[in-house]
Write an enzyme that holds these catalytic residues in place. Structure first.
Site, PDB file in Angstrom:
ATOM      1  N   LEU A  38       0.852  -1.200   0.000  1.00 56.15           N
ATOM      2  CA  LEU A  38       0.000   0.000   0.000  1.00 56.15           C
ATOM      3  C   LEU A  38       0.883   1.242   0.000  1.00 56.15           C
ATOM      4  O   LEU A  38       1.921   1.250   0.669  1.00 56.15           O
ATOM      5  CB  LEU A  38      -0.854   0.041   1.270  1.00 56.15           C
ATOM      6  CG  LEU A  38      -2.041  -0.888   1.373  1.00 56.15           C
ATOM      7  CD1 LEU A  38      -2.589  -0.878   2.802  1.00 56.15           C
ATOM      8  CD2 LEU A  38      -3.141  -0.454   0.402  1.00 56.15           C
TER       9      LEU A  38
ATOM     10  N   CYS B  94      34.463 -11.417  31.170  1.00 56.05           N
ATOM     11  CA  CYS B  94      33.202 -11.339  31.900  1.00 56.05           C
ATOM     12  C   CYS B  94      33.266 -10.200  32.920  1.00 56.05           C
ATOM     13  O   CYS B  94      34.200 -10.145  33.719  1.00 56.05           O
ATOM     14  CB  CYS B  94      32.926 -12.670  32.592  1.00 56.05           C
ATOM     15  SG  CYS B  94      31.497 -12.584  33.670  1.00 56.05           S
TER      16      CYS B  94
ATOM     17  N   CYS C  67      33.252 -12.163  36.524  1.00 56.86           N
ATOM     18  CA  CYS C  67      34.300 -13.081  37.005  1.00 56.86           C
ATOM     19  C   CYS C  67      35.567 -12.995  36.174  1.00 56.86           C
ATOM     20  O   CYS C  67      36.511 -13.734  36.415  1.00 56.86           O
ATOM     21  CB  CYS C  67      33.771 -14.508  37.028  1.00 56.86           C
ATOM     22  SG  CYS C  67      33.567 -15.193  35.374  1.00 56.86           S
TER      23      CYS C  67
ATOM     24  N   LYS D 267      -5.228  -0.792  10.345  1.00 59.31           N
ATOM     25  CA  LYS D 267      -4.129  -1.506   9.697  1.00 59.31           C
ATOM     26  C   LYS D 267      -3.477  -2.369  10.780  1.00 59.31           C
ATOM     27  O   LYS D 267      -2.838  -1.855  11.698  1.00 59.31           O
ATOM     28  CB  LYS D 267      -3.126  -0.512   9.108  1.00 59.31           C
ATOM     29  CG  LYS D 267      -2.044  -1.162   8.284  1.00 59.31           C
ATOM     30  CD  LYS D 267      -1.283  -0.094   7.505  1.00 59.31           C
ATOM     31  CE  LYS D 267      -0.257  -0.659   6.568  1.00 59.31           C
ATOM     32  NZ  LYS D 267       0.687  -1.573   7.121  1.00 59.31           N
TER      33      LYS D 267
ATOM     34  N   TYR E  48      -9.588  -9.233   5.282  1.00 60.79           N
ATOM     35  CA  TYR E  48     -10.105  -7.993   4.700  1.00 60.79           C
ATOM     36  C   TYR E  48     -10.266  -8.026   3.180  1.00 60.79           C
ATOM     37  O   TYR E  48     -10.517  -6.994   2.571  1.00 60.79           O
ATOM     38  CB  TYR E  48      -9.221  -6.798   5.098  1.00 60.79           C
ATOM     39  CG  TYR E  48      -7.727  -7.059   4.922  1.00 60.79           C
ATOM     40  CD1 TYR E  48      -7.165  -7.194   3.665  1.00 60.79           C
ATOM     41  CD2 TYR E  48      -6.906  -7.190   6.033  1.00 60.79           C
ATOM     42  CE1 TYR E  48      -5.818  -7.435   3.506  1.00 60.79           C
ATOM     43  CE2 TYR E  48      -5.544  -7.432   5.886  1.00 60.79           C
ATOM     44  CZ  TYR E  48      -5.007  -7.556   4.625  1.00 60.79           C
ATOM     45  OH  TYR E  48      -3.678  -7.811   4.468  1.00 60.79           O
TER      46      TYR E  48
ATOM     47  N   LYS F  76      -0.336   6.117   8.384  1.00 59.52           N
ATOM     48  CA  LYS F  76       0.367   5.430   9.468  1.00 59.52           C
ATOM     49  C   LYS F  76       0.496   6.310  10.711  1.00 59.52           C
ATOM     50  O   LYS F  76       0.758   7.512  10.597  1.00 59.52           O
ATOM     51  CB  LYS F  76       1.748   4.995   8.980  1.00 59.52           C
ATOM     52  CG  LYS F  76       1.639   4.056   7.772  1.00 59.52           C
ATOM     53  CD  LYS F  76       2.326   2.743   7.877  1.00 59.52           C
ATOM     54  CE  LYS F  76       3.764   2.729   7.971  1.00 59.52           C
ATOM     55  NZ  LYS F  76       4.515   1.631   7.565  1.00 59.52           N
TER      56      LYS F  76
ATOM     57  N   CYS G 298      31.059 -18.519  37.887  1.00 54.56           N
ATOM     58  CA  CYS G 298      30.756 -17.088  37.730  1.00 54.56           C
ATOM     59  C   CYS G 298      29.623 -16.698  38.711  1.00 54.56           C
ATOM     60  O   CYS G 298      28.501 -17.216  38.608  1.00 54.56           O
ATOM     61  CB  CYS G 298      30.332 -16.823  36.290  1.00 54.56           C
ATOM     62  SG  CYS G 298      29.797 -15.141  35.994  1.00 54.56           S
TER      63      CYS G 298
ATOM     64  N   LYS H  68      -9.901   2.636   1.885  1.00 53.69           N
ATOM     65  CA  LYS H  68     -10.171   1.935   0.625  1.00 53.69           C
ATOM     66  C   LYS H  68     -11.419   2.500  -0.032  1.00 53.69           C
ATOM     67  O   LYS H  68     -12.404   2.793   0.660  1.00 53.69           O
ATOM     68  CB  LYS H  68     -10.419   0.441   0.890  1.00 53.69           C
ATOM     69  CG  LYS H  68      -9.278  -0.245   1.595  1.00 53.69           C
ATOM     70  CD  LYS H  68      -9.622  -1.691   1.965  1.00 53.69           C
ATOM     71  CE  LYS H  68      -8.411  -2.335   2.622  1.00 53.69           C
ATOM     72  NZ  LYS H  68      -8.680  -3.677   3.118  1.00 53.69           N
TER      73      LYS H  68
ATOM     74  N   GLU I 179     -10.340   0.920   7.608  1.00 52.43           N
ATOM     75  CA  GLU I 179     -10.093  -0.261   8.452  1.00 52.43           C
ATOM     76  C   GLU I 179      -8.835  -0.011   9.246  1.00 52.43           C
ATOM     77  O   GLU I 179      -7.949   0.713   8.787  1.00 52.43           O
ATOM     78  CB  GLU I 179      -9.840  -1.497   7.577  1.00 52.43           C
ATOM     79  CG  GLU I 179     -11.054  -1.995   6.860  1.00 52.43           C
ATOM     80  CD  GLU I 179     -10.682  -3.000   5.763  1.00 52.43           C
ATOM     81  OE1 GLU I 179      -9.532  -3.481   5.734  1.00 52.43           O
ATOM     82  OE2 GLU I 179     -11.553  -3.276   4.941  1.00 52.43           O
TER      83      GLU I 179
ATOM     84  N   ASP J 135      -0.983  -4.795  12.547  1.00 51.22           N
ATOM     85  CA  ASP J 135       0.464  -4.930  12.396  1.00 51.22           C
ATOM     86  C   ASP J 135       0.879  -6.384  12.600  1.00 51.22           C
ATOM     87  O   ASP J 135       1.240  -6.812  13.689  1.00 51.22           O
ATOM     88  CB  ASP J 135       1.163  -4.023  13.423  1.00 51.22           C
ATOM     89  CG  ASP J 135       2.566  -3.690  12.991  1.00 51.22           C
ATOM     90  OD1 ASP J 135       2.927  -4.008  11.837  1.00 51.22           O
ATOM     91  OD2 ASP J 135       3.304  -3.110  13.794  1.00 51.22           O
TER      92      ASP J 135
ATOM     93  N   CYS K 123      29.664 -15.972  28.934  1.00 51.08           N
ATOM     94  CA  CYS K 123      30.749 -16.253  29.876  1.00 51.08           C
ATOM     95  C   CYS K 123      30.758 -17.769  30.059  1.00 51.08           C
ATOM     96  O   CYS K 123      29.755 -18.347  30.493  1.00 51.08           O
ATOM     97  CB  CYS K 123      30.487 -15.561  31.213  1.00 51.08           C
ATOM     98  SG  CYS K 123      31.539 -16.214  32.521  1.00 51.08           S
TER      99      CYS K 123
HETATM  100  S1  IVH Z   1      -5.429  -4.060   2.306  1.00 51.36           S
HETATM  101  C1  IVH Z   1      -3.041  -4.305  -1.964  1.00 51.36           C
HETATM  102  N1  IVH Z   1      -6.194  -3.895   4.771  1.00 51.36           N
HETATM  103  O1  IVH Z   1      -0.656  -3.841   5.279  1.00 51.36           O
HETATM  104  C2  IVH Z   1      -2.811  -4.459  -0.514  1.00 51.36           C
HETATM  105  N2  IVH Z   1      -3.897  -4.380   4.340  1.00 51.36           N
HETATM  106  O2  IVH Z   1       1.297  -2.198   3.744  1.00 51.36           O
HETATM  107  C3  IVH Z   1      -4.123  -4.465   0.154  1.00 51.36           C
HETATM  108  N3  IVH Z   1      -2.576  -4.731   6.347  1.00 51.36           N
HETATM  109  O3  IVH Z   1       0.372  -6.191   2.902  1.00 51.36           O
HETATM  110  C4  IVH Z   1      -3.960  -4.598   1.581  1.00 51.36           C
HETATM  111  N4  IVH Z   1      -4.197  -4.426   7.814  1.00 51.36           N
HETATM  112  O4  IVH Z   1      -0.274  -7.025   5.220  1.00 51.36           O
HETATM  113  C5  IVH Z   1      -5.152  -4.114   3.942  1.00 51.36           C
HETATM  114  N5  IVH Z   1      -7.045  -3.749   6.912  1.00 51.36           N
HETATM  115  C6  IVH Z   1      -6.023  -3.967   6.093  1.00 51.36           C
HETATM  116  C7  IVH Z   1      -4.730  -4.264   6.571  1.00 51.36           C
HETATM  117  C8  IVH Z   1      -3.696  -4.461   5.649  1.00 51.36           C
HETATM  118  C9  IVH Z   1      -2.920  -4.708   7.650  1.00 51.36           C
HETATM  119  C10 IVH Z   1      -1.207  -4.986   5.833  1.00 51.36           C
HETATM  120  C11 IVH Z   1      -1.150  -6.030   4.741  1.00 51.36           C
HETATM  121  C12 IVH Z   1      -0.511  -5.351   3.581  1.00 51.36           C
HETATM  122  C13 IVH Z   1       0.194  -4.222   4.230  1.00 51.36           C
HETATM  123  C14 IVH Z   1       0.378  -3.090   3.262  1.00 51.36           C
END
Ligand code: IVH
Length: 672
Positions: A91, A413, A416, A122, A232, A319, A437, A295, A120, A124, A431
């Site tokens: 993305l 160390c 010791c 994101k 998703y 982000k 030790c 999206k 949505e 991690d 060590c």
């Molecule tokens: S949509 C074409 N939705 O973020 C890619 N990605 O930096 C469409 N990710 O590779 C991805 N939460 O691993 C989408 N709600 C979400 C997400 C999400 C985490 C991750 C995913 C993607 C990466 C992109």
């Protein structure tokens, strides 16, 4: 750095190499050393330079490819690879709300109408693609390089929330569901706590932990990692959705976990509201998020907007910036753990970060110090982001004093003074003075007493005092301590002494698996100890096991097997075990009397002389293999097991009656 036409090529080449290195550290090793933000800055600089000097663009530039998680060496060698039907893209992203208005304007112009967005969180974690055919789950593949990924089906099958079958009424053609596998904060904390107890390297964050867990070679280990998932995206030939929300709800109905936090936004202003809300609220979530994905909702509009080589034009990520603080690195301490591992720890000028004052940060190992290029007195950036131990994520080189020195990693160390060693395959220095030790000895004693081990009421201070006084050095010493020994110590009264001695007495009932964990064998954590105890039933059987047998135990690989073998080969440890046994500590599972084989069925055996194990132990082994112990030799005796210093008369009698004589080794060969 000022870039002009003359040096642009060099800078571009430098940036590409840097980005590739950090991509690999992030996606393959799961050990990033710079923040996402710093990575994105490198990428932005490269994109800008390539736009300005298009003559230097090449097809292989990281600006045109997604970062690859394909396992190239080591850990993931044995994954099959599978090609994605449609590429798994990345993305575009921004940290800047203004750029979202530009994103919206550009799209509205391109598509000729006001656009509805779905926001949505994101998540991690690690991206995954699942394939279902005939409603059955058939394959799970990581993103890989976007075109080809690692086939991690066996591991994904261990994630409870992922359905193995779609409901009867659902689409029976091939369906692909994409989403994110992640680890909740709670599971991450639990996993790192275990790792900390075992002095294993910690995962820096839940994303690394999830990605690492997904690429384990033993699915049962993946199962123990408590992974979760959110999905998703849904696609399948003949499966038609008008908009993104419809596809999310289809996935939910089909049994996939779909986050409840998505929102349909009628305008970009509503999108911004969503971002502001979650920038604060995300701190309360049980799972890690690093931003929001925005999206276009309508599928037809998505198609019209299309894709670049790397990402869809109909979506982008906003982000969140991780909370950081800058402070001064005052000095570096080198801690010695109970396994002898040396961990550099940074002492910082106290600084407030996410509500708590940070004074120390782990630097992990020498390599990390080198990678960060840290100098004493540097202004450094620290980040917490929910992790247990704050970490140094970067250095402000512009503030560095000209004469600043690099910290000197010790050769000996710090406790010791023994020369440290570093194995090629390990990140840490150790060590090797295991039994001499003081820090290692005290660390091991503390671990022995911990709640999940022997649960003896002694903390760091008690152990320090007893060790200093010379009354506590090894595990069996706990069982030798008398009331008087303890009352002589400063501050100990009748009541506290009794409580302590009671806890020592009670520890004799601690089950074998916990005793095994208490011994602090390197790489043998709680789960491994449980598996070993279950398989071998007694410390004796474990201590004579061959490597091949160890490797058959669940979740045990070469490293653990070698560590167990080394532990039992050490005469110091053999002596400790003998003593623990003499004090009545449980060195076998309660059901260790159960029959292991019928190799000695119908045989009567006489045991005489001295053996490498107590004679009673040997007699037990005979019974476990269905043999009968008899005390004197007769014509019906099947075998005499002859140990050292056996009286000559028994040998003579056995020879006369034709009773077969076995050495200890021959006996064990026979029952193997
Ligand atoms: S949509 C074409 N939705 O973020 C890619 N990605 O930096 C469409 N990710 O590779 C991805 N939460 O691993 C989408 N709600 C979400 C997400 C999400 C985490 C991750 C995913 C993607 C990466 C992109």
């Amino acid at each position: 750095m000022k870039v002009n036409k003359e040096n642009a090529k060099d800078r571009i080449s430098f940036l590409r190499k840097e980005i590739e290195l950090h991509n690999s550290l992030y996606y393959v090793d799961n050990k990033p050393i710079i923040t996402d933000f710093e990575f994105d800055l490198l990428m932005q600089e490269l994109q800008a330079l390539e736009a300005k000097y298009p003559e230097f663009i090449t097809d292989s530039s990281p600006t045109l490819k997604v970062g690859s998680d394909l396992s190239v060496s080591g850990i993931g060698k044995s994954f099959k690879q599978a090609r994605h039907k449609t590429p798994m893209l990345s993305l575009s992203n921004t940290y800047n709300k203004e750029e979202l208005y530009t994103f919206d304007e550009r799209l509205s112009r391109l598509l000729g109408k006001k656009i509805e967005y779905v926001c949505e969180l994101k998540i991690d974690g690690s991206a995954i693609s699942l394939i279902y055919n005939n409603r059955n789950f058939v394959r799970a593949v990581t993103r890989g390089d976007g075109n080809v990924g690692d086939d991690v089906t066996a591991n994904v099958k261990c994630i409870g929330s992922i359905p193995s079958k779609l409901p009867e009424s659902f689409f029976s053609g091939e369906v692909e569901i994409r989403g994110e596998i992640f680890m909740s904060w709670d599971s991450f904390d639990r996993l790192n706590k275990k790792k900390e107890e075992n002095e294993e390297p910690l995962f820096a964050n839940p994303r690394n932990a999830a990605a690492g867990s997904l690429k384990l070679l033993d699915p049962s280990l993946t199962a123990s990692r408590e992974l979760s998932a959110f999905f998703y995206s849904v696609s399948g030939q003949g499966l038609v959705f008008e908009n993104h929300v419809q596809s999310l709800e289809w996935a939910r109905q089909a049994g996939f976990p779909v986050s409840n936090h998505y929102r349909l936004c009628k305008s970009i202003d509503e999108v911004i509201e969503y971002l502001d809300y979650w920038d604060i609220e995300r701190k309360k979530l049980k799972f890690p998020t690093d931003g929001v994905v925005i999206k276009v909702n309508e599928v037809l509009l998505q198609k019209n907007a299309g894709y670049t080589s790397k990402s869809p034009r109909w979506a982008t990520a906003y982000k969140f910036k991780a909370e950081q603080a800058s402070t001064v690195l005052k000095s570096v301490d080198y801690q010695v753990g109970r396994t002898g591992a040396i961990t550099p720890v940074a002492n910082l000028d106290p600084v407030l970060l996410s509500g708590s004052t940070i004074r120390r940060a782990s630097l992990h190992n020498e390599e990390q110090i080198k990678l960060l290029d840290i100098h004493l007195g540097d202004t450094v950036y620290v980040e917490k982001g929910g992790e247990i131990i704050p970490k140094i994520v970067g250095v402000d080189v512009s503030k560095r004093d000209q004469n600043a020195q690099k910290p000197l990693f010790p050769v000996n160390c710090p406790d010791c003074n023994t020369l440290l060693v570093k194995e090629e395959s390990e990140a840490k220095h150790y060590c090797p003075n295991i039994n001499g030790c003081p820090m290692q000895i005290k660390g091991r004693l503390l671990h022995f007493c911990s709640r999940k081990a022997m649960n003896i009421l002694a903390g760091e201070a008690t152990i320090e005092v007893m060790y200093k006084k010379g009354i506590l050095n090894t595990f069996p010493d706990f069982f030798r301590l008398t009331k008087n020994d303890i009352l002589e110590l400063d501050g100990w009264k009748e009541k506290s002494t009794e409580r302590f001695l009671k806890s020592v007495e009670a520890s004799k009932s601690v089950p074998f698996e916990r005793v095994l964990y208490s011994l602090g064998i390197r790489h043998v954590g709680e789960t491994t100890a449980k598996n070993l105890a279950f398989h071998f039933k007694s410390i004796y059987a474990l201590s004579i096991s061959k490597k091949e047998e160890l490797l058959q135990v669940a979740d045990i690989g070469e490293t653990v097997a070698d560590s167990v073998m080394n532990f039992f080969a050490d005469p110091f440890n053999q002596e400790i075990i003998k003593l623990l046994n003499s004090y009545g500590v449980k060195l076998e599972s309660n059901n260790s009397n159960s029959i292991l084989s019928n190799k000695l069925e119908g045989c009567s055996l006489v045991v005489s002389g001295l053996f490498s194990i107590p004679r009673e132990e040997l007699k037990k082994v005979i019974e476990q293999h269905s043999g009968k112990n008899v005390t004197s030799i007769s014509g019906s005796t099947s075998y005499l097991i002859a140990g050292d210093n056996m009286g000559p008369s028994k040998l003579e009698k056995a020879n006369k009656l034709g009773v077969k004589i076995l050495t200890e080794n021959e006996f064990f060969e026979m029952i193997k």
